[in-house]
Design an enzyme around this catalytic site. Structure first.
Site, mmCIF file in Angstrom:
data_model
loop_
_atom_site.group_PDB
_atom_site.id
_atom_site.type_symbol
_atom_site.label_atom_id
_atom_site.label_comp_id
_atom_site.label_asym_id
_atom_site.label_seq_id
_atom_site.Cartn_x
_atom_site.Cartn_y
_atom_site.Cartn_z
ATOM 1 N N ASP A 17 0.868 -1.169 0.000
ATOM 2 C CA ASP A 17 0.000 0.000 0.000
ATOM 3 C C ASP A 17 0.907 1.221 0.000
ATOM 4 O OD1 ASP A 17 -2.606 0.948 -0.184
ATOM 5 O OD2 ASP A 17 -2.656 1.493 1.923
ATOM 6 N N ARG A 47 9.323 2.134 -3.011
ATOM 7 C CA ARG A 47 9.061 0.699 -3.190
ATOM 8 C C ARG A 47 10.377 -0.081 -3.251
ATOM 9 N NH1 ARG A 47 5.742 1.282 -6.627
ATOM 10 N NH2 ARG A 47 3.981 1.230 -5.194
HETATM 11 P P1 ITT Z 1 -3.402 -2.402 -5.143
HETATM 12 O O1 ITT Z 1 -4.271 -3.364 -5.888
HETATM 13 O O2 ITT Z 1 -2.049 -3.004 -4.833
HETATM 14 O O3 ITT Z 1 -4.055 -1.778 -3.936
HETATM 15 P P2 ITT Z 1 -3.433 0.336 -6.169
HETATM 16 O O4 ITT Z 1 -3.043 0.884 -7.499
HETATM 17 O O5 ITT Z 1 -4.841 0.545 -5.700
HETATM 18 O O6 ITT Z 1 -3.066 -1.234 -6.178
HETATM 19 P P3 ITT Z 1 -2.509 1.735 -3.775
HETATM 20 O O7 ITT Z 1 -3.755 1.428 -3.023
HETATM 21 O O8 ITT Z 1 -1.204 1.513 -3.097
HETATM 22 O O9 ITT Z 1 -2.403 0.886 -5.120
HETATM 23 O O10 ITT Z 1 -2.693 3.197 -4.323
HETATM 24 C C1 ITT Z 1 -1.719 4.101 -4.421
HETATM 25 C C2 ITT Z 1 -1.888 4.977 -5.639
HETATM 26 O O11 ITT Z 1 -0.746 5.824 -5.601
HETATM 27 C C3 ITT Z 1 -1.830 4.191 -6.950
HETATM 28 O O12 ITT Z 1 -3.085 4.075 -7.540
HETATM 29 C C4 ITT Z 1 -0.901 5.029 -7.822
HETATM 30 O O13 ITT Z 1 -1.654 5.906 -8.604
HETATM 31 C C5 ITT Z 1 -0.077 5.815 -6.819
HETATM 32 N N1 ITT Z 1 1.257 5.192 -6.672
HETATM 33 C C6 ITT Z 1 1.624 4.167 -5.857
HETATM 34 N N2 ITT Z 1 2.922 3.877 -6.011
HETATM 35 C C7 ITT Z 1 3.392 4.729 -6.953
HETATM 36 C C8 ITT Z 1 4.638 4.921 -7.567
HETATM 37 O O14 ITT Z 1 5.674 4.162 -7.281
HETATM 38 N N3 ITT Z 1 4.747 5.886 -8.469
HETATM 39 C C9 ITT Z 1 3.702 6.667 -8.798
HETATM 40 N N4 ITT Z 1 2.480 6.538 -8.278
HETATM 41 C C10 ITT Z 1 2.318 5.582 -7.361
#
Ligand code: ITT
Length: 179
Positions: free
Chosen positions: A60, A164
């Site tokens: 997350d 990450r």
């Molecule tokens: P999960 O199924 O793993 O939950 P998710 O895309 O919904 O996938 P998150 O709940 O962690 O992931 O949401 C974080 C948001 O932040 C994600 O939708 C991305 O848009 C952004 N994000 C996360 N990591 C990022 C990264 O390394 N670089 C840019 N944006 C990132």
């Protein structure tokens, strides 16, 4: 093989560069509304453990912008889907404090116990989008010590300094020691 439960293929691809022994279990799961990524992770690990067999991990992540009081933070996924990078840049117009950080919390369900590993990357919000690599907020985030955005970097280059990348290297050490 260790299972990563996510519906975000980009996360899997970044992690796989560091831990080749990773399998993606593609699943979109409901997250609770909480003030911290850690609380979201704890709840998700517990609920997913009732449907996923054996050991697994989740990620997350969020973008925390100083001038916006840490917004979008735990709401990063929803905010990206709704106002996106363009909306964030608009909120930041004429804001001189552009400091921000990305944070990843990796949750591990290992032999029935929950563990959390954290990675943070400090940087700034740029004034325009640049680059086509990566995903999410990558085009507007410039990590400390660089003059280009995450979206202008290769996956390997991003992993070297990213939230990450840091968390996944801790995960690699965890797995090496305990798995
Ligand atoms: P999960 O199924 O793993 O939950 P998710 O895309 O919904 O996938 P998150 O709940 O962690 O992931 O949401 C974080 C948001 O932040 C994600 O939708 C991305 O848009 C952004 N994000 C996360 N990591 C990022 C990264 O390394 N670089 C840019 N944006 C990132």
């Amino acid at each position: 093989m260790f299972k990563l439960v996510t519906h975000n293929k980009n996360k899997y691809e970044e992690m796989k560069k560091i831990i080749s022994d990773l399998e993606m279990v593609s699943m979109e799961y409901a997250e609770i509304q909480a003030d911290t990524l850690e609380e979201v992770i704890d709840f998700s690990l517990d609920t997913l453990s009732t449907v996923i067999e054996g050991n697994f991990i989740i990620d997350d992540s969020g973008l925390f912008i100083d001038a916006l009081g840490g917004f979008p933070g735990v709401y990063s996924a929803y905010v990206f889907k709704t106002i996106g990078n363009e909306g964030i840049l608009k909120l930041m117009t004429s804001e001189s404090n552009r400091r921000a950080y990305f944070k990843t919390v990796i949750g591990i369900r290992f032999n029935g116990i929950n563990y959390k590993l954290v990675g943070i990357c400090h940087g700034t919000i740029s004034t325009k989008e640049s680059g086509n690599n990566g995903f999410g907020y990558d085009p507007i985030f410039v990590p400390e010590g660089y003059t280009k955005s995450f979206a202008e970097m290769s996956t390997e280059e991003k992993n070297k300094v990213s939230h990450r990348g840091k968390a996944v290297r801790k995960l690699a050490a965890f797995l090496e020691r305990f798995a």
